[in-house]
Design a protein around this motif. Sequence first.
Motif, PDB file in Angstrom:
ATOM      1  N   LYS A 106      12.514  15.434   6.812  1.00 42.74           N
ATOM      2  CA  LYS A 106      11.079  15.522   6.089  1.00 42.74           C
ATOM      3  C   LYS A 106      10.768  14.332   5.685  1.00 42.74           C
ATOM      4  O   LYS A 106       9.543  13.829   5.619  1.00 42.74           O
ATOM      5  CB  LYS A 106      11.231  16.717   5.268  1.00 42.74           C
ATOM      6  N   LEU A 108      11.883  11.276   6.435  1.00 44.91           N
ATOM      7  CA  LEU A 108      11.750  10.371   7.440  1.00 44.91           C
ATOM      8  C   LEU A 108      10.388  10.499   7.868  1.00 44.91           C
ATOM      9  O   LEU A 108       9.569   9.480   8.118  1.00 44.91           O
ATOM     10  CB  LEU A 108      12.705  10.532   8.750  1.00 44.91           C
ATOM     11  N   ALA A 109       9.915  11.699   8.241  1.00 47.51           N
ATOM     12  CA  ALA A 109       8.612  11.891   8.514  1.00 47.51           C
ATOM     13  C   ALA A 109       7.696  11.234   7.481  1.00 47.51           C
ATOM     14  O   ALA A 109       6.450  10.820   7.768  1.00 47.51           O
ATOM     15  CB  ALA A 109       8.176  13.173   8.778  1.00 47.51           C
ATOM     16  N   ARG A 110       7.741  11.618   6.114  1.00 50.74           N
ATOM     17  CA  ARG A 110       6.918  11.114   5.184  1.00 50.74           C
ATOM     18  C   ARG A 110       6.712   9.569   5.150  1.00 50.74           C
ATOM     19  O   ARG A 110       5.757   9.050   4.752  1.00 50.74           O
ATOM     20  CB  ARG A 110       7.372  11.844   3.848  1.00 50.74           C
ATOM     21  N   TYR A 163      12.675  14.515  17.617  1.00 53.28           N
ATOM     22  CA  TYR A 163      11.999  15.865  18.066  1.00 53.28           C
ATOM     23  C   TYR A 163      12.810  16.928  17.866  1.00 53.28           C
ATOM     24  O   TYR A 163      12.526  18.146  17.138  1.00 53.28           O
ATOM     25  CB  TYR A 163      11.447  15.776  19.349  1.00 53.28           C
ATOM     26  N   CYS A 164      13.840  16.755  18.462  1.00 56.53           N
ATOM     27  CA  CYS A 164      15.069  17.995  18.213  1.00 56.53           C
ATOM     28  C   CYS A 164      15.371  18.325  16.817  1.00 56.53           C
ATOM     29  O   CYS A 164      15.779  19.343  16.595  1.00 56.53           O
ATOM     30  CB  CYS A 164      16.241  17.755  18.893  1.00 56.53           C
ATOM     31  N   ASP A 169      10.306  22.866  12.696  1.00 53.91           N
ATOM     32  CA  ASP A 169       9.220  22.582  12.194  1.00 53.91           C
ATOM     33  C   ASP A 169       8.286  21.939  13.065  1.00 53.91           C
ATOM     34  O   ASP A 169       6.924  21.751  12.516  1.00 53.91           O
ATOM     35  CB  ASP A 169       9.564  21.443  10.903  1.00 53.91           C
ATOM     36  N   ALA A 170       8.824  21.504  14.211  1.00 53.21           N
ATOM     37  CA  ALA A 170       7.838  20.466  15.337  1.00 53.21           C
ATOM     38  C   ALA A 170       6.856  21.647  15.610  1.00 53.21           C
ATOM     39  O   ALA A 170       7.157  22.804  16.023  1.00 53.21           O
ATOM     40  CB  ALA A 170       8.752  19.835  15.939  1.00 53.21           C
ATOM     41  N   MET A 171       5.991  21.136  15.806  1.00 54.06           N
ATOM     42  CA  MET A 171       4.540  22.034  16.375  1.00 54.06           C
ATOM     43  C   MET A 171       5.019  22.673  17.698  1.00 54.06           C
ATOM     44  O   MET A 171       4.374  23.890  18.053  1.00 54.06           O
ATOM     45  CB  MET A 171       3.354  21.155  16.487  1.00 54.06           C
ATOM     46  N   LEU A 172       5.510  22.073  18.544  1.00 61.04           N
ATOM     47  CA  LEU A 172       5.450  22.460  19.937  1.00 61.04           C
ATOM     48  C   LEU A 172       6.634  23.367  20.194  1.00 61.04           C
ATOM     49  O   LEU A 172       6.689  23.798  21.345  1.00 61.04           O
ATOM     50  CB  LEU A 172       5.172  21.401  20.933  1.00 61.04           C
ATOM     51  N   LEU A 173       7.527  23.089  19.455  1.00 60.19           N
ATOM     52  CA  LEU A 173       8.808  23.904  19.963  1.00 60.19           C
ATOM     53  C   LEU A 173       8.930  25.314  19.525  1.00 60.19           C
ATOM     54  O   LEU A 173       9.471  26.096  20.159  1.00 60.19           O
ATOM     55  CB  LEU A 173       9.992  23.056  19.032  1.00 60.19           C
ATOM     56  N   ASN A 174       8.098  25.606  18.613  1.00 63.04           N
ATOM     57  CA  ASN A 174       8.157  27.176  17.966  1.00 63.04           C
ATOM     58  C   ASN A 174       7.347  27.997  18.993  1.00 63.04           C
ATOM     59  O   ASN A 174       6.531  28.995  18.495  1.00 63.04           O
ATOM     60  CB  ASN A 174       7.816  27.502  16.634  1.00 63.04           C
ATOM     61  N   ASP A 181      15.989  28.472  23.089  1.00 66.63           N
ATOM     62  CA  ASP A 181      16.254  28.810  21.365  1.00 66.63           C
ATOM     63  C   ASP A 181      16.626  27.430  20.467  1.00 66.63           C
ATOM     64  O   ASP A 181      17.669  26.989  20.882  1.00 66.63           O
ATOM     65  CB  ASP A 181      17.397  29.889  21.472  1.00 66.63           C
ATOM     66  N   PRO A 182      15.782  27.146  19.727  1.00 70.74           N
ATOM     67  CA  PRO A 182      15.919  26.036  18.966  1.00 70.74           C
ATOM     68  C   PRO A 182      16.738  25.990  18.112  1.00 70.74           C
ATOM     69  O   PRO A 182      17.510  24.854  17.529  1.00 70.74           O
ATOM     70  CB  PRO A 182      14.489  25.780  18.171  1.00 70.74           C
TER      71      PRO A 182
ATOM     72  N   ILE B 113       4.670  18.599   8.614  1.00 77.31           N
ATOM     73  CA  ILE B 113       5.292  18.265   7.441  1.00 77.31           C
ATOM     74  C   ILE B 113       4.575  19.210   6.480  1.00 77.31           C
ATOM     75  O   ILE B 113       5.303  19.716   5.344  1.00 77.31           O
ATOM     76  CB  ILE B 113       4.737  17.145   7.021  1.00 77.31           C
ATOM     77  N   HIS B 155      10.743  20.290  26.671  1.00 79.08           N
ATOM     78  CA  HIS B 155      10.744  19.945  25.409  1.00 79.08           C
ATOM     79  C   HIS B 155      11.279  18.498  25.030  1.00 79.08           C
ATOM     80  O   HIS B 155      10.609  17.675  24.343  1.00 79.08           O
ATOM     81  CB  HIS B 155      11.582  20.955  24.518  1.00 79.08           C
ATOM     82  N   MET B 171       9.188   5.073  12.383  1.00 79.85           N
ATOM     83  CA  MET B 171      10.025   4.292  11.502  1.00 79.85           C
ATOM     84  C   MET B 171      10.982   3.407  12.337  1.00 79.85           C
ATOM     85  O   MET B 171      11.395   2.393  12.004  1.00 79.85           O
ATOM     86  CB  MET B 171      10.829   5.299  10.630  1.00 79.85           C
TER      87      MET B 171
END
Lengths: 212, 212
Positions: A106, A108-110, A163-164, A169-174, A181-182, B113, B155, B171
């Motif tokens: 999280k 890193l994304a920020r 992505y993994c 939390d990633a949008m396309l995985l859920n 199964d993630p 996020i 994916h 990053m």
Amino acid sequence: MIDTKEKILDVAEELFSELGFSATSLRAITQKAEVNLASVNYHFGGKEALIAQVLSRKAEPLNKLRLDHLGILQAKGQPSLEELLTAFIAPALQMVKSKSGERYIKLLARVAIEPIGDVAKNLPGQYTEVLDQFVPAIIEHVPTLPAEELYWRIHFMLGNLGYCMAGQDAMLLNSENRLCDPNDIDGMIHRLVAFVAAGMRAEVPEQYRKAS
Amino acid sequence: MIDTKEKILDVAEELFSELGFSATSLRAITQKAEVNLASVNYHFGGKEALIAQVLSRKAEPLNKLRLDHLGILQAKGQPSLEELLTAFIAPALQMVKSKSGERYIKLLARVAIEPIGDVAKNLPGQYTEVLDQFVPAIIEHVPTLPAEELYWRIHFMLGNLGYCMAGQDAMLLNSENRLCDPNDIDGMIHRLVAFVAAGMRAEVPEQYRKAS
DNA sequence: GTCTATAACTAGATAGAC
DNA sequence: GTCTATCTAGTTATAGAC
């Protein structure tokens, strides 16, 4: 107190990952950590340096895991490409099983979304040592690959990994009905290694097949 | 006014991508757009639905580009795997050359996020139509691939794409001495297609080689 | 109404006593 | 190493001139 630094880092990591960097004041951090306001500057030198430390504190054990794994492989002879990639990929994916690992991804994304000073610019430096160890080992399995091509593929691998790690939390995985199964971290590791290994070994498109 | 909806969407997109969702009030949006506060609720039904619309408005032209591209290929006979992947990948990467495309990828990152209601959960639905067209076409090139395996690889491709779209904001990409230029979109497309195509064709690891 | 000056507040950084 | 006190910069709010 001896672990003032640790307390500051713990609280900072928590607040930064929850609220973001600019929304988190040093006063909020020091109050929650029950330490003096000035101690941040004393121990870290400033807010930006604190952020950098919060990030590097997480990168270090990951780096160590990867390098240890690589060292063990190399002690046994020349590792396969799949073994090398596993040594690089598995520690990262296993890390995010923990609460603390989730926070790291999280953060890193920020950093990417809310750039603070030179923090983002200095992030890659935290991984150069590891890459400098892995890249030559990988090259041995794809000796004809031009250097530029190799680095593109390293980046593609980092993209897969990011992505993994972002996982649910990633949008396309859920997504429903997508049959994978993630939460199956081990399955993800095996499959990602196979995928990336094939990508690494891919033939170079003609137009990029100059000497390296 | 007839384009009140558009004005709201434009301003909302801008503010959401810059400030995030919770930090952007409906008042801020309606004031900047010079429309009445109540118009958001009238046209969209609420803040969450507005967010969803901001996102889907971007997804639609991307979907259209991809499907058009696919249609042209299929009209000419059976496309190669590389052609299929290019039809999927190129529109997305070309999109981020524009200011508006940059905003979109930033919004997607923010959804991950800073989850707002069910927005993230409903995102994948915006791509199902496209995937439902592409996946069968891809399968023809890897007919022995178990379905579960195929979706994992889809994916992985999405991960590659997301990382490349994030581009210089990401990053790890703005690293010096790594020899590859993230601004070379066409080079990126060609190379990514080659990488993903190889990953798609990779042999399935033994333990996952059950029937699909 | 618009603009500018200033006050009030917040935040990061630093000096110096202990 | 820790603390108090203080400096400086930036932001937000407000008052008063025009």
